[in-house]
Design a protein around this motif. Sequence first.
Motif, mmCIF file in Angstrom:
data_model
loop_
_atom_site.group_PDB
_atom_site.id
_atom_site.type_symbol
_atom_site.label_atom_id
_atom_site.label_comp_id
_atom_site.label_asym_id
_atom_site.label_seq_id
_atom_site.Cartn_x
_atom_site.Cartn_y
_atom_site.Cartn_z
ATOM 1 N N PHE A 166 0.824 -1.208 0.000
ATOM 2 C CA PHE A 166 0.000 0.000 0.000
ATOM 3 C C PHE A 166 0.859 1.259 0.000
ATOM 4 C CE2 PHE A 166 -3.619 -2.456 2.229
ATOM 5 C CZ PHE A 166 -4.122 -2.849 1.007
ATOM 6 N N VAL A 167 1.867 1.307 0.879
ATOM 7 C CA VAL A 167 2.733 2.484 0.952
ATOM 8 C C VAL A 167 3.530 2.645 -0.335
ATOM 9 C CG1 VAL A 167 4.702 3.502 2.167
ATOM 10 C CG2 VAL A 167 2.856 2.429 3.462
ATOM 11 N N LEU A 168 4.044 1.526 -0.854
ATOM 12 C CA LEU A 168 4.806 1.561 -2.106
ATOM 13 C C LEU A 168 3.965 2.147 -3.235
ATOM 14 C CD1 LEU A 168 7.373 0.597 -3.719
ATOM 15 C CD2 LEU A 168 6.135 -1.531 -4.113
ATOM 16 N N ALA A 169 2.746 1.632 -3.399
ATOM 17 C CA ALA A 169 1.891 2.110 -4.487
ATOM 18 C C ALA A 169 1.503 3.567 -4.299
ATOM 19 C CB ALA A 169 0.632 1.237 -4.577
ATOM 20 N N GLY B 170 8.271 0.131 2.577
ATOM 21 C CA GLY B 170 7.474 0.602 1.449
ATOM 22 C C GLY B 170 7.896 1.982 0.987
ATOM 23 N N ILE B 171 8.216 2.865 1.941
ATOM 24 C CA ILE B 171 8.707 4.194 1.578
ATOM 25 C C ILE B 171 10.025 4.081 0.819
ATOM 26 C CG2 ILE B 171 9.548 6.395 2.488
ATOM 27 C CD1 ILE B 171 7.635 5.985 4.868
ATOM 28 N N GLY B 172 10.944 3.246 1.350
ATOM 29 C CA GLY B 172 12.210 3.040 0.655
ATOM 30 C C GLY B 172 12.020 2.454 -0.725
ATOM 31 N N GLY B 173 11.125 1.475 -0.830
ATOM 32 C CA GLY B 173 10.864 0.864 -2.132
ATOM 33 C C GLY B 173 10.301 1.850 -3.129
ATOM 34 N N ALA B 174 9.459 2.776 -2.648
ATOM 35 C CA ALA B 174 8.871 3.783 -3.540
ATOM 36 C C ALA B 174 9.922 4.753 -4.067
ATOM 37 C CB ALA B 174 7.773 4.557 -2.809
ATOM 38 N N THR B 175 11.025 4.934 -3.342
ATOM 39 C CA THR B 175 12.111 5.778 -3.858
ATOM 40 C C THR B 175 12.997 5.001 -4.827
ATOM 41 O OG1 THR B 175 13.707 5.228 -2.111
ATOM 42 C CG2 THR B 175 12.159 7.004 -1.665
ATOM 43 N N LEU B 176 13.179 3.702 -4.563
ATOM 44 C CA LEU B 176 14.138 2.922 -5.346
ATOM 45 C C LEU B 176 13.608 2.559 -6.732
ATOM 46 C CD1 LEU B 176 15.341 0.550 -2.478
ATOM 47 C CD2 LEU B 176 16.675 2.366 -3.546
ATOM 48 N N MET B 177 12.335 2.188 -6.831
ATOM 49 C CA MET B 177 11.828 1.683 -8.111
ATOM 50 C C MET B 177 11.826 2.742 -9.213
ATOM 51 S SD MET B 177 8.868 -1.024 -6.978
ATOM 52 C CE MET B 177 8.671 -1.691 -8.612
ATOM 53 N N PRO B 178 11.212 3.926 -9.016
ATOM 54 C CA PRO B 178 11.264 4.915 -10.103
ATOM 55 C C PRO B 178 12.657 5.468 -10.331
ATOM 56 C CG PRO B 178 10.170 5.842 -8.174
ATOM 57 C CD PRO B 178 10.369 4.389 -7.904
#
Length: 529
Positions: free
Chosen positions: A63-66, A116-124
């Motif tokens: 949820f946080v990632l998305a 999730g916050i970290g993942g949201a920075t890493l993917m894009p």
Amino acid sequence: MTTTITPAPRAGRREWIGFTVLMLPLLLVSMDVSVLYFAVPFISEELRPSATQQLWIFDIYGFVLAGLLITMGALGDRIGRRRLLLLGATAFGAASLLAAYADSAATLIAARAVLGIGGATLMPSTLALVRNMFHDARQRGTAIGIWTATLTGGIAIGPVLSGVLLEHFWWGSIFLINIPAMLMLLLLAPVLVPEFRNPAAGRFDLVSAVLSLGALLPVIYGIKEMARDGVDVARVLAVVAGVLIGALFLHRQRTRAYPMIDLALFRRRGFAGSLAVNLLAMFALVGFAIFTTQHLQLVLGMSPLRAALWSLVPSLAVGGVAPAAAALAQRVERAYLIGAGFGIAVLGFLTLTRVTPDSPLWLLLAGASVYAGGLVMVMSLVTELVLGAAPPEQAGVASALTESSSELGGALGMAILGSVGAAVYHREVVDGLPADLPVDARDAAQETLGGTLAVAKGLPAELGDGVLHAARYAFTDGLHLAAYAAMVAMLLGAVTALMALRGVRPADPAVVAAEPTGPAGTPMPSVSR
């Protein structure tokens, strides 16, 4: 505006080594989506979470990632994509350490949220940096193909790696494996990965960030909850609220001088069509995965680890599809290749309509490999088109929009295809249960295949066999109808590709050096390296 055209520089050894470093966080972020599958019994025994807490341990990461993908993509364009990547790696590593040694369910939920916050920075950041490191269209296509294969492979590897680690270590080890890779990224990325940012993007708009989170999070949450527990008023209201907040977000983007998302992107030929095609591909890929895993475990009776190992077969079979599609795209129109990818997926789903409880394992794996190969081909090509359609200085937002469409497509797939399968199962299992089955057992057996198998274990052998027979055939009937529904989505994807993407190409293998301008025609500084 003055324009000069020069040949695009080709990436050398340093760029390719830097690209390899970027694949580390991508692999780990994608693995974290599925790495908890086998750890739940161990976590439940030690931390004793409530039923609600256990759901949030699973769901909070996604949820946080998305919800933060668009925000982080825009932030990377402003502060620098490499800087955001390093900040995200630091947060991801620290949260992994916290999760590994969590002493309560609340602590683990908080750690998963920070992951999730970290993942949201890493993917894009990783995808945007690929756009800026590879200017030559052919090299960029190859890199994006590898990026796509890494992303999909990580999701498949997660459960297997989790099972292997839990055989030898405690449950926290599934998080500790993140830390060495993040340390390596922090050491090597400043040396091998150049910095890119858009200094003319304007100030970061916190209100838009809150609105984007308020739009995406309720929609993803409502859809996933409906997929798991059915439709109710609260879940529908969550989706409606997300749509309304999304309308406010779009209005704000139209009226600001420096928007978080430049809506002019959607007027670029091929951009919106590519996002729609990507959504349809993820709809089928994610939405149908639950049927394959449940068939292996509940119909064929495999242990979770054995089922996870067999589920790797399609991933291994299609490992080279994305790079091969990128190479083929140098000679064949991409719209036709994307249409062909959807056609291949149709053949895979058609194969799965022939699967029964008595079918050999190879038939299931063959169908899954074929549809996965077709969809990976689609995803790699449309990702290249999205990034090629966006200006380099907006690659962060373009990457985030691509991944947001993937998240939304996956959630819709689980909701719609899962509901189709569940509806067929409920109808068919009622008709197939033995007539002399006790009323309480009959009621319990109608919910899910897993619940039906549990009921069958407590019945006399002959009666239990009759329940198992009815349940397994009802499940495969649901699988068949879900496969047909996926085929309809694939045909829609092929039509969309041929109508919206024909003649669209990524940025030509030449650099157009122009003096870009800001909102009022003011000169815009160059992208920094």
